[in-house]
Design an enzyme around this catalytic site. Sequence first.
Site, PDB file in Angstrom:
ATOM      1  N   ASN A  81       0.798  -1.216   0.000  1.00  0.00           N
ATOM      2  CA  ASN A  81       0.000   0.000   0.000  1.00  0.00           C
ATOM      3  C   ASN A  81       0.835   1.274   0.000  1.00  0.00           C
ATOM      4  OD1 ASN A  81      -1.628  -2.088   2.151  1.00  0.00           O
ATOM      5  ND2 ASN A  81      -2.601  -1.501   0.220  1.00  0.00           N
ATOM      6  N   ILE A  89       1.056   6.874   0.249  1.00  0.00           N
ATOM      7  CA  ILE A  89       0.401   5.849   1.071  1.00  0.00           C
ATOM      8  C   ILE A  89      -1.068   5.743   0.693  1.00  0.00           C
ATOM      9  CG2 ILE A  89      -0.157   5.125   3.428  1.00  0.00           C
ATOM     10  CD1 ILE A  89       2.147   7.017   4.335  1.00  0.00           C
ATOM     11  N   CYS A  90      -1.526   4.504   0.484  1.00  0.00           N
ATOM     12  CA  CYS A  90      -2.935   4.313   0.168  1.00  0.00           C
ATOM     13  C   CYS A  90      -3.656   3.852   1.428  1.00  0.00           C
ATOM     14  CB  CYS A  90      -3.078   3.258  -0.927  1.00  0.00           C
ATOM     15  SG  CYS A  90      -4.777   2.997  -1.405  1.00  0.00           S
ATOM     16  N   LEU A  91      -4.312   4.789   2.067  1.00  0.00           N
ATOM     17  CA  LEU A  91      -4.975   4.486   3.330  1.00  0.00           C
ATOM     18  C   LEU A  91      -6.265   5.306   3.387  1.00  0.00           C
ATOM     19  CD1 LEU A  91      -4.772   3.069   6.086  1.00  0.00           C
ATOM     20  CD2 LEU A  91      -3.462   5.003   6.922  1.00  0.00           C
TER      21      LEU A  91
END
Lengths: 157, 285
Positions: A81, A89-91
């Site tokens: 991620n 950041i993929c959050l």
Amino acid sequence: MQASRARLFKEYKEVQREKSADPDIQLICDDSNIFKWTAVIKGPSETPFEGGVFQLAFSIPEQYPLLPPQVRFITKIFHPNVHFKTGEICLDILKNAWSPAWTLQSVCRAIIALMAHPEADSPLNCDSGNLLRSGDIRGYQSMARMYTRLAAMPKKE
Amino acid sequence: MAAAASTSSAAAPGSPSGGGRRGPSAAVACSCPICLEGFEDEAYLDTCLHSFCYECITQWVSIVASKHEDPLSSVKCPLCKTESVSILHAFDGKSFQRHYIEQDPGKRHLVDAHQLISQFYNTREISDDAASVLQYWKQRKYLRKNIWLETWLRREIQALTQDENVEAIVYHIDGMIESFMKAQEKLHASKQTSPEHTREEFRSLLSDAARPFLLGRTARFVTEVELFLISQRNIDAYSRVRLQRFKESASHVAREQDTLPQDRPLEDHYLYLLNEETDCVGGVI
């Protein structure tokens, strides 16, 4: 603008006061710009990131905390991620699930949690995601550990 | 996209996770989770009752609204994600303001007549004809049941609580009144107390029943319920009488040059209603 400054100052004071409260997170505010912060987080134990120290760069919008801070990894990390080149950041909480009740400190905690619990189905790093999705846990862990050693550990003489 | 909330060790926003942290929970409890300062005009979301500064939460609502194409009808709590349809604020011990997320009042169910009722409660109490009050209790007129009472109560309570769903309160208060009247009916003539005493008993029971819901408006509500019962009119007819009372009080206030801020709007509202009275009153029932 004024509101975000006041709130960041509050967070700054809280960070100073609670310095030893969370030994895994160290938040540092830029000397000249309260909208730029750096965080140093420790890789969570029992993960391939254990023993590593990772730097995060925070860029905070003027409408904070109504809008989320932009956060990226400065330190290279092999994680499904996190974009391998840019550190993006993929959050969800940094995008559409953001809530103004989050703080920089709690965002750091969420990122540490993400390191321990990678989400292979929405990868920014396809190689890393594919290893996990194909069930090659060992391959994923050894790659991640290698990059932790290379990028996130102090060089030994 | 990874979901922070789904991972077991992810921290909930604003709440320290994993123990080990000392101190801040006390500070969190008495400061707004959005600005982290002490509350300014403390506001509550209507479902979870989490509190924020009124300005902070309304700013957040407008940010959320700007990301949606359709107008919002509810908002998720920044702390617990529970949906709420309104924000309660400006609580002064007696009353509060209610800010609906849904901006189109047509889509809410409280209408003009409710607004008039709540304005009415904001004016001073008017001493009504004391003789008819006494007569009502003396001649035991309450033995004739007013079939409109429940509907009338519902509208009054909706207006006072600014809440559409008041069934439980209506049931509670209507039930209390009915059982009081029934008990009076069964009382043997020899055991009957004086009309004044019966009236006092009724008023104190009613205010006990209503106080938890109506707070500072209770005393006035009790008076209004009594006046409605005494009138022995239906809702439509009673509303007309009350409007008349309302008008007299407004002009009375004007004569005394009292500085009631709502002076003008009240009068205007009233004039408009005189013309379309039946529309307004009839539409709600």
